[in-house]
Enzyme design. Structure first.
Site, PDB file in Angstrom:
ATOM      1  N   THR A  26       0.828  -1.219   0.000  1.00 40.52           N
ATOM      2  CA  THR A  26       0.000   0.000   0.000  1.00 40.52           C
ATOM      3  C   THR A  26       0.859   1.263   0.000  1.00 40.52           C
ATOM      4  O   THR A  26       0.382   2.325  -0.379  1.00 40.52           O
ATOM      5  CB  THR A  26      -0.911   0.041   1.252  1.00 40.52           C
ATOM      6  N   SER A  59      32.490  -4.502   4.578  1.00 40.40           N
ATOM      7  CA  SER A  59      31.374  -5.304   5.071  1.00 40.40           C
ATOM      8  C   SER A  59      31.958  -6.548   5.723  1.00 40.40           C
ATOM      9  O   SER A  59      32.557  -7.395   5.048  1.00 40.40           O
ATOM     10  CB  SER A  59      30.464  -5.694   3.904  1.00 40.40           C
ATOM     11  N   GLY A 112      17.746 -10.034   1.813  1.00 41.81           N
ATOM     12  CA  GLY A 112      16.644 -10.588   1.025  1.00 41.81           C
ATOM     13  C   GLY A 112      15.645 -11.385   1.835  1.00 41.81           C
ATOM     14  O   GLY A 112      14.886 -12.181   1.291  1.00 41.81           O
ATOM     15  N   SER A 117      16.751  -5.421   5.158  1.00 38.51           N
ATOM     16  CA  SER A 117      18.169  -5.141   5.406  1.00 38.51           C
ATOM     17  C   SER A 117      18.611  -3.997   4.496  1.00 38.51           C
ATOM     18  O   SER A 117      19.500  -3.228   4.849  1.00 38.51           O
ATOM     19  CB  SER A 117      18.995  -6.389   5.126  1.00 38.51           C
ATOM     20  N   SER A 118      17.982  -3.874   3.328  1.00 40.85           N
ATOM     21  CA  SER A 118      18.414  -2.813   2.401  1.00 40.85           C
ATOM     22  C   SER A 118      18.115  -1.432   2.968  1.00 40.85           C
ATOM     23  O   SER A 118      18.973  -0.547   2.949  1.00 40.85           O
ATOM     24  CB  SER A 118      17.781  -3.001   1.026  1.00 40.85           C
ATOM     25  N   GLU A 150      17.515   3.793  -3.567  1.00 33.70           N
ATOM     26  CA  GLU A 150      17.061   2.461  -3.994  1.00 33.70           C
ATOM     27  C   GLU A 150      16.414   2.523  -5.389  1.00 33.70           C
ATOM     28  O   GLU A 150      16.622   1.653  -6.219  1.00 33.70           O
ATOM     29  CB  GLU A 150      16.090   1.892  -2.958  1.00 33.70           C
ATOM     30  N   ASP A 162       9.767   1.112   4.378  1.00 31.62           N
ATOM     31  CA  ASP A 162      10.897   0.450   5.042  1.00 31.62           C
ATOM     32  C   ASP A 162      11.842   1.476   5.648  1.00 31.62           C
ATOM     33  O   ASP A 162      12.287   1.351   6.795  1.00 31.62           O
ATOM     34  CB  ASP A 162      11.684  -0.412   4.041  1.00 31.62           C
ATOM     35  N   TYR A 212       8.007  -6.811  -8.635  1.00 36.38           N
ATOM     36  CA  TYR A 212       7.620  -5.713  -7.736  1.00 36.38           C
ATOM     37  C   TYR A 212       7.287  -4.472  -8.573  1.00 36.38           C
ATOM     38  O   TYR A 212       6.231  -3.852  -8.409  1.00 36.38           O
ATOM     39  CB  TYR A 212       8.779  -5.410  -6.770  1.00 36.38           C
TER      40      TYR A 212
HETATM   41  C1  GLA Z   1       9.201  -3.860   0.035  1.00 37.18           C
HETATM   42  C2  GLA Z   1       9.303  -2.373  -0.320  1.00 37.18           C
HETATM   43  C3  GLA Z   1       8.314  -1.541   0.499  1.00 37.18           C
HETATM   44  C4  GLA Z   1       6.896  -2.132   0.440  1.00 37.18           C
HETATM   45  C5  GLA Z   1       6.934  -3.624   0.720  1.00 37.18           C
HETATM   46  C6  GLA Z   1       5.602  -4.283   0.497  1.00 37.18           C
HETATM   47  O1  GLA Z   1       9.646  -4.093   1.328  1.00 37.18           O
HETATM   48  O2  GLA Z   1      10.610  -1.892  -0.089  1.00 37.18           O
HETATM   49  O3  GLA Z   1       8.329  -0.204   0.065  1.00 37.18           O
HETATM   50  O4  GLA Z   1       6.290  -1.826  -0.760  1.00 37.18           O
HETATM   51  O5  GLA Z   1       7.876  -4.309  -0.099  1.00 37.18           O
HETATM   52  O6  GLA Z   1       4.694  -3.889   1.441  1.00 37.18           O
END
Ligand code: GLA
Length: 383
Positions: A26, A59, A112, A117-118, A150, A162, A212
Site C-alpha cells: 500500500t 562489510s 533478502g 536489510s536494504s 534504492e 521500510d 515488484y
Molecule cells: C518492500 C518495499 C516496500 C513495500 C513492501 C511491500 O519491502 O521496499 O516499500 O512496498 O515491499 O509492502
C-alpha cells in the site's frame, strides 16, 4: 584501512530492520501501513579519514571492501555496492560537506529475507554520514534520500515504508503511517502473552525486483483508467470500492484485482490500527490472514513456501495471525503466537517445512524497537 579490531570509530550507528504487520504494497499507492523497527540491526562504525574524496567501506559479514571516489560515483555491477553508492550520490546531491571516511559494517539481518536489510543499510549509512559531517539533514530527509537511492541505483521502485520505519521506529511501538501525508501515530504494542515470530522461508525467487515494479505499474495503470471517470484521483488511496465497481468494465481482470486488493488492504490497515489501539490482538491477527489471502490470490506475489507456512498455522489456536511480508516471492512470514508455544511450534513447523521442501527454515522472535540511532565516542573510548 585498518582491520576491524584496531578500527577506532568516531561514531557508531545502529540501524534496525523492520517488520510490517499489515499494509502490504500500500505504501507506493499512498496508502496506510503498520510497520515497526525491530531489535535486529546493522551496525556501522564511522570515522573521517582526512581525505577530500576517498571512502573505504568494509562489510564484515561478506568480508568485502569497497573503495569509493566521491568524484566519480556510478552504479556498480556488484549488487550490495549500489546501496552504498546510491546513498552517497543522494547525499552529494544535497550537500557539499561530505568528505572521505572509513566505515565498517556488520549485520544481524539476512539479506533478502523481507526484514528490509536494504533500508537498514541505506538509512544507517545516510544517518552516520549526516552526523559525521554535520550535514543538517532531518530524519525525514534521510528516509526519503535512502528511498531515492534504492530507486536510482538498485532499481527497485519501492515505497517509503521500510526507510521510514527503520528511521522513526520506537521501542514497543508500531507506526501507523499515512504514506500520503507522511504523518504517523505511534501505537503501543501490548503483547502480554503473545510474541511476534518471524519465519524465514530461506527462499528468494528470481525476478522479485521486476515483479515488484510490475505491480507498481499495474496499480498506476488502474489509476489512469479510473481517471477517465474521476479526473481528480491521483492514487489508489483515494479510490473507494464504489468507484472501483463503476470502472470495473474498463479494466482487465488482472488490473481490477490488483486495485481491489489495494483498496481493501487500506481499509484493513485502518481497522487493524483500531484493534491494536484497543488491544484486541485476536481481531488484529485475523486481519493478517485476510491480508495474506489478498496478496496470494489478488495481488499474486506469494509463493508455495510462504503459503505453506501461513496455511500450516491456520488450525493452531495458539497462532492468531500470520502473513507474508515484504516485496514477495520469498522472504519471511510474520506470526503472532502465544508465548508458551513458540519453541514447540518452531520445532514442528521446521520439520514439516523440511519434509515438504527439503529446506531449513529460520525462526526467531522480534520486538518493536528503537529506530536508527547513534553513539558518539569520546577520545578515550576510541582507544
Ligand atoms: C518492500 C518495499 C516496500 C513495500 C513492501 C511491500 O519491502 O521496499 O516499500 O512496498 O515491499 O509492502
Amino acid at each position: 584501512m585498518n582491520k576491524e579490531n584496531n578500527f577506532s570509530p568516531e561514531i557508531i550507528v545502529a540501524s534496525p530492520g523492520r517488520i510490517n504487520f499489515i499494509g502490504g504494497h500500500t505504501d507506493y499507492n499512498n496508502g496506510f501501513v503498520l510497520p515497526a523497527a525491530i531489535d535486529k540491526k546493522i551496525t556501522f562504525k564511522f570515522r573521517k579519514n582526512g581525505t577530500a574524496n576517498i571512502c573505504n567501506v568494509h562489510s564484515t559479514n561478506y568480508n568485502k571492501y569497497l573503495v569509493v571516489d566521491l568524484n566519480t560515483i556510478k552504479p556498480s555491477i556488484e549488487g550490495w555496492e549500489n546501496y552504498i553508492l546510491g546513498v552517497l550520490q543522494q547525499l552529494l546531491n544535497r550537500s557539499d560537506l561530505v568528505k572521505g571516511f572509513d566505515c565498517v559494517i556488520s549485520s544481524e539481518l539476512a539479506i533478502g529475507s523481507g526484514l528490509s536489510s536494504s533500508a537498514a543499510l541505506e538509512c544507517g549509512l545516510a544517518y552516520g554520514i549526516n552526523e559525521l559531517f554535520d550535514l543538517g539533514l532531518s530524519k525525514l530527509e534521510i528516509a526519503k534520500l535512502s528511498r531515492d537511492a534504492e530507486h536510482e541505483y538498485v532499481g527497485t521502485k519501492c515505497g517509503i515504508m521500510d526507510q521510514y520505519a527503520s528511521v522513526f521506529g520506537e521501542e514497543n511501538k508500531v507506526l501507523f503511517l499515512d504514506c500520503l501525508s507522511l504523518e504517523y501515530r505511534l501505537i503501543p504494542m501490548q503483547l502480554t502473552d503473545y510474541r511476534v515470530l518471524i519465519i524465514n522461508t530461506n527462499v528468494e525467487h528470481n525476478l522479485s525486483t521486476s515483479n515488484y515494479n510490475t505491480r507498481r505499474e499495474q496499480c498506476e495503470e488502474g489509476v489512469e483508467i479510473i481517471r477517465k471517470k474521476y479526473e481528480s484521483i491521483s492514487s489508489l488511496r483515494e479510490v473507494t470500492l464504489k468507484i472501483l465497481e463503476e470502472v470495473k468494465e474498463l479494466m482487465s481482470p488482472v488490473i481490477y484485482q490488483r486495485c481491489l486488493y489495494i483498496v481493501q488492504e487500506n481499509e484493513r490497515v485502518q481497522k487493524a490500527a483500531e484493534y491494536l489501539k484497543n488491544n484486541n490482538l485476536k481481531n488484529f491477527g485475523e486481519l493478517l490472514y485476510q491480508c495474506h489471502e489478498g496478496l496470494r490470490y489478488q495481488y499474486e506475489i506469494s509463493c508455495e513456501e510462504l503459503d505453506f507456512l501461513v496455511d500450516y498455522s491456520k488450525d493452531k489456536d495458539f497462532v492468531i495471525g500470520s502473513r507474508m511480508m515484504g516485496g514477495g516471492f520469498g522472504g519471511c512470514t510474520v506470526n503472532i503466537i502465544q508465548k508458551d508455544f513458540v519453541e514447540i511450534y518452531i520445532k514442528e513447523i521446521s520439520q514439516a517445512y523440511k519434509d515438504k521442501f527439503n529446506i531449513k527454515l529460520d525462526a526467531f522472535e522480534v520486538a518493536p524497537s528503537k529506530g536508527t540511532n547513534h553513539q558518539l565516542l569520546t577520545v578515550q573510548e576510541n582507544k
